[in-house]
Design a protein around this motif. Structure first.
Motif, PDB file in Angstrom:
ATOM      1  N   TRP A   2       0.739  -1.263   0.138  1.00  0.00           N
ATOM      2  CA  TRP A   2       0.185   0.078  -0.004  1.00  0.00           C
ATOM      3  C   TRP A   2       0.840   1.338  -0.176  1.00  0.00           C
ATOM      4  O   TRP A   2       0.248   2.341  -0.548  1.00  0.00           O
ATOM      5  CB  TRP A   2      -0.954  -0.052   1.296  1.00  0.00           C
ATOM      6  N   ASN A   3       2.160   1.194   0.503  1.00  0.00           N
ATOM      7  CA  ASN A   3       2.871   2.460   0.579  1.00  0.00           C
ATOM      8  C   ASN A   3       3.088   3.080  -0.873  1.00  0.00           C
ATOM      9  O   ASN A   3       2.633   4.451  -0.928  1.00  0.00           O
ATOM     10  CB  ASN A   3       4.159   2.231   1.310  1.00  0.00           C
ATOM     11  N   LEU A   4       3.585   2.458  -1.976  1.00  0.00           N
ATOM     12  CA  LEU A   4       3.727   3.297  -2.993  1.00  0.00           C
ATOM     13  C   LEU A   4       2.232   3.792  -3.660  1.00  0.00           C
ATOM     14  O   LEU A   4       2.221   4.695  -4.320  1.00  0.00           O
ATOM     15  CB  LEU A   4       4.383   2.301  -3.990  1.00  0.00           C
ATOM     16  N   GLU A   5       1.263   2.699  -3.610  1.00  0.00           N
ATOM     17  CA  GLU A   5       0.027   2.961  -4.034  1.00  0.00           C
ATOM     18  C   GLU A   5      -0.498   4.387  -3.307  1.00  0.00           C
ATOM     19  O   GLU A   5      -0.964   5.149  -4.070  1.00  0.00           O
ATOM     20  CB  GLU A   5      -0.979   1.948  -3.840  1.00  0.00           C
ATOM     21  N   ILE A   6      -0.169   4.610  -2.140  1.00  0.00           N
ATOM     22  CA  ILE A   6      -0.565   5.719  -1.426  1.00  0.00           C
ATOM     23  C   ILE A   6       0.007   6.948  -2.057  1.00  0.00           C
ATOM     24  O   ILE A   6      -0.554   8.023  -2.413  1.00  0.00           O
ATOM     25  CB  ILE A   6      -0.520   5.650   0.054  1.00  0.00           C
ATOM     26  N   LEU A   7       1.366   6.936  -2.188  1.00  0.00           N
ATOM     27  CA  LEU A   7       2.261   7.859  -2.584  1.00  0.00           C
ATOM     28  C   LEU A   7       1.845   8.347  -4.056  1.00  0.00           C
ATOM     29  O   LEU A   7       1.741   9.585  -4.372  1.00  0.00           O
ATOM     30  CB  LEU A   7       3.626   7.455  -2.674  1.00  0.00           C
ATOM     31  N   TYR A   8       1.614   7.198  -5.133  1.00  0.00           N
ATOM     32  CA  TYR A   8       1.222   7.659  -6.406  1.00  0.00           C
ATOM     33  C   TYR A   8      -0.248   8.309  -6.466  1.00  0.00           C
ATOM     34  O   TYR A   8      -0.264   9.165  -7.335  1.00  0.00           O
ATOM     35  CB  TYR A   8       1.558   6.444  -7.262  1.00  0.00           C
ATOM     36  N   THR A   9      -0.950   7.781  -5.680  1.00  0.00           N
ATOM     37  CA  THR A   9      -2.512   8.413  -5.441  1.00  0.00           C
ATOM     38  C   THR A   9      -2.188   9.843  -5.162  1.00  0.00           C
ATOM     39  O   THR A   9      -2.779  10.721  -5.942  1.00  0.00           O
ATOM     40  CB  THR A   9      -3.427   7.551  -4.640  1.00  0.00           C
ATOM     41  N   LEU A  10      -1.350  10.117  -4.017  1.00  0.00           N
ATOM     42  CA  LEU A  10      -1.297  11.497  -3.924  1.00  0.00           C
ATOM     43  C   LEU A  10      -0.596  12.189  -4.862  1.00  0.00           C
ATOM     44  O   LEU A  10      -0.856  13.668  -4.936  1.00  0.00           O
ATOM     45  CB  LEU A  10      -0.655  11.697  -2.426  1.00  0.00           C
TER      46      LEU A  10
ATOM     47  N   PHE B 212      -9.220  11.303   3.631  1.00  0.00           N
ATOM     48  CA  PHE B 212      -9.140   9.826   3.969  1.00  0.00           C
ATOM     49  C   PHE B 212     -10.470   9.040   3.390  1.00  0.00           C
ATOM     50  O   PHE B 212      -9.612   8.013   2.802  1.00  0.00           O
ATOM     51  CB  PHE B 212      -9.379   9.747   5.704  1.00  0.00           C
ATOM     52  N   GLY B 213     -11.407   9.413   3.385  1.00  0.00           N
ATOM     53  CA  GLY B 213     -12.296   8.548   2.980  1.00  0.00           C
ATOM     54  C   GLY B 213     -12.290   8.246   1.359  1.00  0.00           C
ATOM     55  O   GLY B 213     -12.505   7.174   0.915  1.00  0.00           O
ATOM     56  N   GLU B 214     -11.715   9.272   0.533  1.00  0.00           N
ATOM     57  CA  GLU B 214     -11.795   9.250  -0.695  1.00  0.00           C
ATOM     58  C   GLU B 214     -10.363   8.354  -1.224  1.00  0.00           C
ATOM     59  O   GLU B 214     -10.560   7.660  -1.944  1.00  0.00           O
ATOM     60  CB  GLU B 214     -11.457  10.569  -1.306  1.00  0.00           C
ATOM     61  N   LEU B 215      -9.380   8.764  -0.412  1.00  0.00           N
ATOM     62  CA  LEU B 215      -8.076   7.794  -0.319  1.00  0.00           C
ATOM     63  C   LEU B 215      -8.536   6.130  -0.278  1.00  0.00           C
ATOM     64  O   LEU B 215      -8.100   5.225  -0.976  1.00  0.00           O
ATOM     65  CB  LEU B 215      -6.972   8.061   0.629  1.00  0.00           C
ATOM     66  N   LYS B 216      -9.399   6.049   0.670  1.00  0.00           N
ATOM     67  CA  LYS B 216      -9.835   4.784   1.038  1.00  0.00           C
ATOM     68  C   LYS B 216     -10.904   4.175  -0.053  1.00  0.00           C
ATOM     69  O   LYS B 216     -10.396   3.041  -0.439  1.00  0.00           O
ATOM     70  CB  LYS B 216     -10.726   4.652   2.282  1.00  0.00           C
ATOM     71  N   ARG B 217     -11.478   4.858  -0.740  1.00  0.00           N
ATOM     72  CA  ARG B 217     -12.227   4.412  -1.576  1.00  0.00           C
ATOM     73  C   ARG B 217     -11.329   4.140  -2.987  1.00  0.00           C
ATOM     74  O   ARG B 217     -11.811   3.167  -3.650  1.00  0.00           O
ATOM     75  CB  ARG B 217     -13.352   5.452  -2.037  1.00  0.00           C
TER      76      ARG B 217
ATOM     77  N   LEU C 298      -8.078   3.291  -3.285  1.00  0.00           N
ATOM     78  CA  LEU C 298      -7.379   2.151  -3.178  1.00  0.00           C
ATOM     79  C   LEU C 298      -8.113   0.755  -2.647  1.00  0.00           C
ATOM     80  O   LEU C 298      -7.376  -0.265  -3.029  1.00  0.00           O
ATOM     81  CB  LEU C 298      -6.308   2.576  -1.994  1.00  0.00           C
ATOM     82  N   GLY C 299      -9.379   1.053  -2.034  1.00  0.00           N
ATOM     83  CA  GLY C 299      -9.802  -0.333  -1.826  1.00  0.00           C
ATOM     84  C   GLY C 299      -9.346  -0.949  -0.504  1.00  0.00           C
ATOM     85  O   GLY C 299      -9.163  -2.111  -0.401  1.00  0.00           O
ATOM     86  N   VAL C 300      -8.710  -0.190   0.356  1.00  0.00           N
ATOM     87  CA  VAL C 300      -8.194  -0.727   1.608  1.00  0.00           C
ATOM     88  C   VAL C 300      -8.970  -0.534   2.795  1.00  0.00           C
ATOM     89  O   VAL C 300      -9.821   0.396   2.920  1.00  0.00           O
ATOM     90  CB  VAL C 300      -6.752   0.049   1.747  1.00  0.00           C
ATOM     91  N   ASN C 301      -8.752  -1.365   3.861  1.00  0.00           N
ATOM     92  CA  ASN C 301      -9.628  -0.894   4.950  1.00  0.00           C
ATOM     93  C   ASN C 301      -9.007   0.196   5.772  1.00  0.00           C
ATOM     94  O   ASN C 301      -7.788   0.558   5.847  1.00  0.00           O
ATOM     95  CB  ASN C 301      -9.758  -2.247   5.830  1.00  0.00           C
ATOM     96  N   SER C 302     -10.065   0.722   6.632  1.00  0.00           N
ATOM     97  CA  SER C 302      -9.625   1.839   7.418  1.00  0.00           C
ATOM     98  C   SER C 302      -8.390   1.831   8.355  1.00  0.00           C
ATOM     99  O   SER C 302      -7.646   2.602   8.312  1.00  0.00           O
ATOM    100  CB  SER C 302     -10.669   2.364   8.147  1.00  0.00           C
ATOM    101  N   ARG C 303      -8.240   0.758   9.032  1.00  0.00           N
ATOM    102  CA  ARG C 303      -7.047   0.512  10.048  1.00  0.00           C
ATOM    103  C   ARG C 303      -5.792   0.628   9.338  1.00  0.00           C
ATOM    104  O   ARG C 303      -4.696   1.100   9.810  1.00  0.00           O
ATOM    105  CB  ARG C 303      -7.221  -0.730  10.796  1.00  0.00           C
TER     106      ARG C 303
ATOM    107  N   ASP D 135      -2.666   3.307   9.589  1.00  0.00           N
ATOM    108  CA  ASP D 135      -1.594   2.900   9.918  1.00  0.00           C
ATOM    109  C   ASP D 135      -0.486   3.221   8.834  1.00  0.00           C
ATOM    110  O   ASP D 135       0.507   3.842   9.160  1.00  0.00           O
ATOM    111  CB  ASP D 135      -1.140   1.336  10.297  1.00  0.00           C
ATOM    112  N   LYS D 136      -0.820   2.897   7.757  1.00  0.00           N
ATOM    113  CA  LYS D 136       0.413   3.450   6.323  1.00  0.00           C
ATOM    114  C   LYS D 136       0.482   4.849   6.500  1.00  0.00           C
ATOM    115  O   LYS D 136       1.402   5.380   6.343  1.00  0.00           O
ATOM    116  CB  LYS D 136      -0.236   2.848   5.280  1.00  0.00           C
ATOM    117  N   LEU D 137      -0.735   5.628   6.723  1.00  0.00           N
ATOM    118  CA  LEU D 137      -0.637   7.303   6.468  1.00  0.00           C
ATOM    119  C   LEU D 137       0.230   7.665   7.758  1.00  0.00           C
ATOM    120  O   LEU D 137       1.035   8.328   7.453  1.00  0.00           O
ATOM    121  CB  LEU D 137      -2.067   7.782   6.587  1.00  0.00           C
ATOM    122  N   LYS D 138       0.003   6.909   9.038  1.00  0.00           N
ATOM    123  CA  LYS D 138       0.868   7.341  10.056  1.00  0.00           C
ATOM    124  C   LYS D 138       2.305   7.422   9.884  1.00  0.00           C
ATOM    125  O   LYS D 138       3.296   7.917  10.172  1.00  0.00           O
ATOM    126  CB  LYS D 138       0.447   6.609  11.262  1.00  0.00           C
ATOM    127  N   MET D 139       2.457   6.083   9.317  1.00  0.00           N
ATOM    128  CA  MET D 139       3.903   5.698   9.061  1.00  0.00           C
ATOM    129  C   MET D 139       4.440   6.546   7.861  1.00  0.00           C
ATOM    130  O   MET D 139       5.685   6.964   8.135  1.00  0.00           O
ATOM    131  CB  MET D 139       4.153   4.286   8.593  1.00  0.00           C
TER     132      MET D 139
END
Length: 142
Positions: A62-70, A78-83, A85-90, A94-98
Motif C-alpha cells: 500500500w505505501n507506493l500506491e498511497i504515494l502515487y495516488t497523492l 481519508f475517505g476518498e483515499l480509502k475508496r 485504493l480499496g483498503v480497510n480503514s485501519r 497505519d500506513k498514513l501514520k508511518m
C-alpha cells in the motif's frame, strides 16, 4: 498498483531517452566521486543499509500506491483515499501514520465545520515518487 500504466510508442521513446540520460548522468557523477575521493567500505555499507531501510518502507504493501495516488490527485481526504485504493480503514490509517512519520506525506486538518482531514505529498514524497518511477518502469518492462 493494480492498473498497469502504458505509454504510447512515441511517449515511451521519450521517457526511455530521458531515463537513459538521467542514469548516465548519475553514473558519471558517481564515477567522478569515486575517482576523486576514497569512499571507505564501512561508509558505503552504512549508506546502503540506510537505503535498504527506505526501500523496505516504500515497498511495503500500500505505501507506493498511497504515494502515487497523492502524486496524481492531491490533496485527498481519508475517505476518498480509502475508496480509491480499496483498503480497510485501519490499514490505511497505519500506513498514513508511518508515511507521515518518515515525512513522505503531510496531514492537513481543516476544523470546518465539518472537520476535514486531507493528505498531500511533501517535497520528499514527491521526489521519492519521481525517483521510484524508473525502478518500476524498468522492472515492469524487462
Amino acid at each position: 498498483m493494480s492498473t498497469q500504466f502504458t505509454l504510447s510508442g512515441e511517449l515511451r521513446k521519450l521517457v526511455e531517452a530521458r531515463l537513459e540520460q538521467t542514469l548516465k548522468g548519475i553514473e558519471d557523477t558517481l564515477n567522478k566521486i569515486l575517482e576523486t575521493q576514497e569512499v571507505p567500505l564501512k561508509e558505503l555499507q552504512e549508506n546502503l543499509k540506510s537505503l535498504e531501510e527506505s526501500f523496505n518502507l516504500l515497498f511495503q504493501k500500500w505505501n507506493l500506491e498511497i504515494l502515487y495516488t497523492l502524486f496524481l490527485k492531491t490533496p485527498v481526504g481519508f475517505g476518498e483515499l480509502k475508496r480509491i485504493l480499496g483498503v480497510n480503514s485501519r490499514t490505511l490509517s497505519d500506513k498514513l501514520k508511518m508515511l507521515g512519520k518518515h515525512r513522505y506525506i503531510e496531514r492537513n486538518v481543516d476544523s470546518g465545520p465539518p472537520l476535514r482531514v486531507e493528505y498531500s505529498l511533501t517535497a520528499k514524497g514527491k521526489n521519492t515518487v519521481l525517483l521510484a518511477l524508473p525502478l518500476l518502469y524498468y522492472s515492469s518492462s524487462a
